[in-house]
Design an enzyme around this catalytic site. Structure first.
Site, mmCIF file in Angstrom:
data_model
loop_
_atom_site.group_PDB
_atom_site.id
_atom_site.type_symbol
_atom_site.label_atom_id
_atom_site.label_comp_id
_atom_site.label_asym_id
_atom_site.label_seq_id
_atom_site.Cartn_x
_atom_site.Cartn_y
_atom_site.Cartn_z
ATOM 1 N N LYS A 53 0.711 -1.348 0.045
ATOM 2 C CA LYS A 53 0.012 -0.017 -0.168
ATOM 3 C C LYS A 53 0.911 1.097 0.007
ATOM 4 C CE LYS A 53 -4.330 1.323 2.215
ATOM 5 N NZ LYS A 53 -5.216 0.548 1.445
ATOM 6 N N GLU A 84 -3.286 -9.302 3.104
ATOM 7 C CA GLU A 84 -4.570 -9.367 2.606
ATOM 8 C C GLU A 84 -4.333 -10.190 1.237
ATOM 9 O OE1 GLU A 84 -7.602 -6.093 2.187
ATOM 10 O OE2 GLU A 84 -7.273 -6.474 0.271
HETATM 11 P P1 GTP Z 1 -11.141 -1.540 2.016
HETATM 12 O O1 GTP Z 1 -11.276 -0.452 3.493
HETATM 13 O O2 GTP Z 1 -11.300 -0.916 0.927
HETATM 14 O O3 GTP Z 1 -9.782 -1.963 2.136
HETATM 15 O O4 GTP Z 1 -12.243 -2.450 2.371
HETATM 16 P P2 GTP Z 1 -12.644 -3.509 3.926
HETATM 17 O O5 GTP Z 1 -11.351 -3.603 4.800
HETATM 18 O O6 GTP Z 1 -13.831 -3.338 4.144
HETATM 19 O O7 GTP Z 1 -12.400 -4.934 2.968
HETATM 20 P P3 GTP Z 1 -13.055 -5.926 2.043
HETATM 21 O O8 GTP Z 1 -12.459 -7.324 2.109
HETATM 22 O O9 GTP Z 1 -14.498 -5.490 1.846
HETATM 23 O O10 GTP Z 1 -12.330 -5.351 0.904
HETATM 24 C C1 GTP Z 1 -10.900 -5.304 0.588
HETATM 25 C C2 GTP Z 1 -10.550 -4.952 -0.991
HETATM 26 O O11 GTP Z 1 -11.218 -5.800 -1.973
HETATM 27 C C3 GTP Z 1 -10.712 -3.462 -1.563
HETATM 28 O O12 GTP Z 1 -9.754 -2.707 -0.906
HETATM 29 C C4 GTP Z 1 -10.642 -3.796 -2.977
HETATM 30 O O13 GTP Z 1 -9.383 -3.800 -3.327
HETATM 31 C C5 GTP Z 1 -11.556 -5.141 -3.071
HETATM 32 N N1 GTP Z 1 -13.210 -4.813 -3.256
HETATM 33 C C6 GTP Z 1 -13.941 -4.780 -2.397
HETATM 34 N N2 GTP Z 1 -15.191 -4.479 -2.676
HETATM 35 C C7 GTP Z 1 -14.914 -4.233 -3.968
HETATM 36 C C8 GTP Z 1 -15.904 -3.784 -5.115
HETATM 37 O O14 GTP Z 1 -17.030 -3.733 -5.019
HETATM 38 N N3 GTP Z 1 -15.202 -3.713 -6.478
HETATM 39 C C9 GTP Z 1 -13.850 -4.106 -6.877
HETATM 40 N N4 GTP Z 1 -13.581 -3.653 -7.965
HETATM 41 N N5 GTP Z 1 -13.041 -4.239 -5.814
HETATM 42 C C10 GTP Z 1 -13.560 -4.307 -4.369
HETATM 43 MG MG MG Z 2 -8.090 -2.231 1.136
#
Ligand code: GTP
Ligand code: MG
Length: 222
Positions: free
Chosen positions: A65, A159
């Site tokens: 990141k 992750e």
């Molecule tokens: P972030 O705070 O965004 O990192 O997400 P989180 O901690 O709520 O975790 P989650 O597992 O839901 O998502 C982690 C990562 O998955 C995101 O940073 C994106 O890279 C990917 N991701 C999640 N939702 C979507 C989506 O709707 N579309 C796309 N293209 N990628 C997604």
């Molecule tokens: Mg993320």
């Protein structure tokens, strides 16, 4: 990839509470964690190739990141911006994306990785069994992997996003539209994207079935 303090540029309005030199050093540990996961997955993939003449993994992508994104996320969460707080609160500094050939490969890879003694699961989000409202599908894991340093061993979060080629194709386009377009995605495009996600779900299942049938026919004739 070389990272040094010159790479750190924070938005002007962010308060930096300490010298982030320590965090820059910490980046090396996250890079090491990515390497550990990468090697584990490569070993599993190679074993499958040798034993079953099949590669579950199509390819992998890795990312650390960016400091700017770290600062923005900490600010959004209302957290103090220092190395210790970043380490405790962010679990997505080290990221590995695993793109698999077939649906079954996702569970196969996940189970084999999680079974390893030195890997511990922090969080699992199964957006394949439970797709997101927009149609997004992928399996997300946050795992801790030990990194052996000269003076100590650190458990480092990584992750891991595991998805098929088709899911990756969809997610890349959706991500581009969401983050790169300057205006909101119209309702019409959102609906069309969702419909693509449904087609992809069907396609993934069909490809899996055809692959299994071909494999079993080959076995019959061998
Ligand atoms: P972030 O705070 O965004 O990192 O997400 P989180 O901690 O709520 O975790 P989650 O597992 O839901 O998502 C982690 C990562 O998955 C995101 O940073 C994106 O890279 C990917 N991701 C999640 N939702 C979507 C989506 O709707 N579309 C796309 N293209 N990628 C997604
Ligand atoms: Mg993320």
């Amino acid at each position: 990839m070389q990272i040094n303090s010159k790479d750190i540029s924070y938005p002007d309005n962010l308060e930096i509470n300490e010298n982030l030199e320590e965090f820059v050093l910490q980046q090396q540990i996250y890079r090491a964690a990515i390497k550990e996961i990468k090697t584990k997955l490569e070993i599993l993939d190679e074993e499958f190739q040798v034993k079953y003449d099949h590669n579950p993994i199509h390819h992998m992508e890795y990312r650390l990141k960016a400091p700017k994104s770290i600062a923005e996320k900490m600010k959004k969460k209302g957290l103090e911006l220092n190395a210790d707080s970043i380490r405790k609160n962010l679990t997505d500094i080290a990221g590995v994306r695993v793109i698999c050939n077939y649906l079954d490969d996702i569970n196969r890879i996940t189970n084999l990785l999680l079974r390893q003694d030195d890997i511990s699961l922090v969080r699992k989000r199964d957006y394949i069994s439970n797709p997101k409202e927009n149609g997004y599908r992928s399996l997300h894991l946050i795992v801790l992997v030990p990194v052996f340093l000269a003076e100590r061993t650190e458990s480092v979060p990584v992750e891991i996003q595991i998805r098929t080629i088709a899911m990756d194709f969809w997610a890349s386009l959706e991500h581009q539209l969401k983050y790169k377009s300057h205006s909101e995605i119209s309702e019409e495009l959102r609906e069309r994207l969702k419909s693509c996600a449904e087609s992809i779900t069907h396609l993934d299942m069909e490809m899996q079935t055809i692959y299994k049938k071909i494999k079993s026919e080959i076995c019959l004739f061998e």
